[in-house]
Write an enzyme that holds these catalytic residues in place. Structure first.
Site, short mmCIF file in Angstrom:
data_model
loop_
_atom_site.label_atom_id
_atom_site.label_comp_id
_atom_site.label_asym_id
_atom_site.label_seq_id
_atom_site.Cartn_x
_atom_site.Cartn_y
_atom_site.Cartn_z
N HIS A 63 0.83 -1.20 0.00
CA HIS A 63 0.00 0.00 0.00
C HIS A 63 0.87 1.25 0.00
CE1 HIS A 63 0.79 -0.66 4.29
NE2 HIS A 63 0.54 0.62 4.49
N HIS A 65 1.14 5.43 1.31
CA HIS A 65 0.68 6.55 2.13
C HIS A 65 1.18 7.83 1.47
CE1 HIS A 65 -0.37 4.49 5.98
NE2 HIS A 65 0.41 3.55 5.47
N TYR A 127 4.28 9.62 11.17
CA TYR A 127 3.61 8.33 10.98
C TYR A 127 3.96 7.75 9.61
CZ TYR A 127 -0.14 5.00 10.11
OH TYR A 127 -0.86 3.87 9.78
N GLN A 131 6.19 4.28 8.67
CA GLN A 131 5.28 3.22 8.26
C GLN A 131 6.01 1.96 7.81
OE1 GLN A 131 2.06 3.55 8.88
NE2 GLN A 131 1.85 1.42 8.36
#
Length: 154
Positions: A63, A65, A127, A131
């Site tokens: 994924h 971000h 964050y 990750q």
């Protein structure tokens, strides 16, 4: 609100930051090595086309971000439709064999996660930066990364 964070259009002052997470179809782990870097380049280029500021990004194995500033004249859903649609075409053009893995359909999952950042930009940036490390740590705790057929580490 800091002045350097505020942008302006002809009659509008704005500061619209979003944390967006999206994934490839079937959550396939495709973001690694050179491909990870080149997909990042594609996403940065598409953001430039729409005058969207890409503030922070991280491609985890399954994924992505991103922290972006989207002008208020562009809706988040329109931007994500553009980003996922165009990047799918560019990915298939660059790596033709990916079409077969995804059965000639869209490279990305239909949905995505989005949240407004507000005054938490520093926390969201941290964050996103951490990750990959967090994903790696959780994989180490949960999954045995050895290939059961060859015995080698993946």
């Amino acid at each position: 609100m800091k002045d350097h964070d505020v942008h302006s259009l002809s009659h509008t002052k704005w500061e619209c930051k979003y944390h967006i997470v999206f994934a490839p179809k079937y959550r396939r782990k495709v973001f690694y090595g050179q491909k990870r870097y080149e997909i990042g380049q594609i996403l940065r280029e598409l953001c430039r086309w729409k005058q969207v500021n890409l503030l922070e990004a991280e491609a985890c194995p399954d994924h992505i971000h991103i922290l972006v500033e989207i002008p208020p004249k562009i809706s988040v859903s329109n931007f994500m439709g553009f980003l996922k649609g165009k990047s799918s075409l560019m990915i298939y053009e660059k790596w033709g064999n990916m079409k077969y893995k995804y059965r000639n359909r869209s490279f990305w999952c239909r949905g995505y996660y989005v949240s407004t950042v507000g005054k938490n930009e520093k926390k969201i940036t941290e964050y996103i930066q951490n990750q990959l490390k967090e994903d790696y740590m959780s994989e180490q705790l949960v999954l045995d990364m050895t290939d059961p057929f060859t015995g080698s580490r993946k």
